[in-house]
Design an enzyme around this catalytic site. Structure first.
Site, mmCIF file in Angstrom:
data_model
loop_
_atom_site.group_PDB
_atom_site.id
_atom_site.type_symbol
_atom_site.label_atom_id
_atom_site.label_comp_id
_atom_site.label_asym_id
_atom_site.label_seq_id
_atom_site.Cartn_x
_atom_site.Cartn_y
_atom_site.Cartn_z
ATOM 1 N N THR A 88 0.850 -1.194 0.000
ATOM 2 C CA THR A 88 0.000 0.000 0.000
ATOM 3 C C THR A 88 0.888 1.247 0.000
ATOM 4 O OG1 THR A 88 -1.936 1.032 1.012
ATOM 5 C CG2 THR A 88 -0.329 0.088 2.522
ATOM 6 N N ASN A 89 0.308 2.398 0.244
ATOM 7 C CA ASN A 89 1.084 3.644 0.281
ATOM 8 C C ASN A 89 0.551 4.516 1.414
ATOM 9 O OD1 ASN A 89 -1.091 5.421 -0.847
ATOM 10 N ND2 ASN A 89 -0.866 3.990 -2.548
#
Ligand code: CTP
Length: 408
Positions: free
Chosen positions: A203-204
């Site tokens: 993810t980020n």
């Protein structure tokens, strides 16, 4: 427009007289509401003489066939508090309602603009900052104070903004009120999560705050809003929410919502790559991940877009910020790219504030200095509205020129 001008007790109350005059001169019906402390600074007669309505006496007075503390707020199209002292901000944030101004603030559903004015020590106190953050989160607009001379011969930050600035901000805000009525706006928000196995994801750092703020602002401006989000944030009221997890989910949700939309804002940080073959059982040991690119949702929207649809992309960069964003704008074929330098303090991921540059395919460049994500949202939507209007003009021109040709 019916405007309630709330005046609280600070030396800047004398400048509220000028705010009142300018609002009346601009053709609005202004009702001044003075706190007891404000009456110590400026006389009621001054406001009554300038404004469209006399100053109401207080909470218990009858007003336009009803009671003042509900009627004023119900009928207002806009409420401006100038000056807003630390005390009034605290009472508003706490939801108190024991005088006419605070009761009006609880009753009204109109946009509210507060113009803080106080001594520097008070302005810098965390209590004031927290109250303002609460109010901002609830959609209240803040015209920040300037630095300069204060009461008692002191100098510093906390002097109320100039009346011309306050009036211009307040009127621009109310002009925004219904400018997206009748449109359908689709907004994506949050960082996607790409499964490695049932436990782990790629993810980020995106929080979804900017996308949620855009959805909230668009709804407040009258749009029907579909928010496609991977964020755990509480979504704004009055929007249709589609929760998604991965880039593939987001792609499907956007593909379903976008074709009929007037505007699509891709504020989501969609993963550019994902594990090629996520596994059904938890991996043990050190896996070797094989990645594959995700489909570029925004570029796909640009290829399939219908005439007049406005597309907005985002770019989070850390260097050559504007040049990279300009290239992205061209590569993706969108109308606007909103770029932020996520390495700057207070900007981008997870902050409540942002500082952005909005680049237009028409060469326009709008710089928004550090402010709340909600206010950034409104400036982005101003740009969208301008494009919707010029698109409508283009369509009308095309139709008119067809008709002219027929008539020839
Ligand atoms: N975006 C998208 N689909 C993707 C990736 C990104 O729709 N698979 C959208 C984002 O929502 C955002 C914009 O494209 O509006 C920014 O994308 P970004 O990932 O920065 O663009 P890239 O083309 O991948 O550029 P870079 O080389 O900077 O990664």
């Amino acid at each position: 427009m019916r405007i309630v001008l709330g005046v609280s007790g600070g030396i800047a109350a004398y400048k509220a007289v000028e705010v009142c005059r300018r609002l009346v001169d601009a053709g609005h019906q202004v009702t001044p509401v003075l706190t007891d402390a404000a009456r110590r600074f400026v006389g009621e007669a001054t406001f009554s003489a300038l404004a469209s309505d006399p100053v109401p006496e207080g909470l218990w007075q009858r007003w336009e066939g009803g009671i003042a503390h509900t009627r004023l707020g119900q009928r207002a199209d806009l409420v401006v508090i100038a000056p807003a002292t630390a005390d009034v901000l605290a009472r508003y944030a706490a939801g108190m309602a024991d005088d006419l101004l605070s009761a009006t603030l609880l009753v009204t559903r109109a946009p509210v603009v507060v113009c803080p004015a106080m001594h520097t020590e008070m302005w810098e106190h965390p209590a004031v900052a927290e109250n303002l953050a609460t109010l901002r989160r609830r959609g209240v607009h803040v015209v920040p104070p300037e630095s300069g001379k204060l009461a008692g011969g002191d100098e510093g930050a906390g002097r109320m903004a100039e009346p011309a600035t306050i009036v211009a901000t307040a009127l621009a805000l109310s002009a925004r009120r219904h400018d997206l009525a009748g449109t359908h706006v689709v907004v994506s928000a949050g960082g996607t999560r790409e499964a490695i196995d049932p436990v782990r994801v790629i993810t980020n750092r995106s929080s979804g705050k900017q996308g949620h703020a855009i959805a909230e602002a668009a709804a407040a401006r009258g749009a029907r809003v579909t928010l496609v989000t991977s964020s755990a944030l509480e979504p704004p009221a009055g929007v249709e929410v589609v929760h998604v997890e991965s880039a593939a989910d987001m792609h499907a949700a956007i593909a379903a919502a976008a074709p009929g939309a007037d505007v699509v804002v891709m504020a989501a940080a969609v993963a550019d790559f994902r594990p090629k073959a996520p596994v059904a059982q938890k991996l043990h040991g050190l896996p070797e991940l094989v990645l594959e690119p995700t489909p570029d949702i925004l570029a796909g929207l640009a290829e399939a877009r219908r005439p007049g649809q406005v597309l907005v992309g985002f770019a989070a960069e850390t260097q050559d910020v504007v040049d990279r964003a300009r290239r992205k704008l061209e590569r993706k074929g969108v109308d606007l790219v909103v770029v932020n330098d996520v390495s700057a303090p207070g900007v981008g991921f997870d902050h409540d504030t942002n500082e952005v540059t909005i680049l237009g395919a028409d060469g326009s460049v709008v710089v928004v200095p550090l402010t709340s994500k909600r206010q950034v949202a409104d400036v982005i939507l101003d740009q969208v509205v301008a494009r919707l209007r010029s698109g409508a003009t283009d369509a009308r021109d095309a139709r008119d020129s067809k008709r002219d040709t027929k008539e020839d």
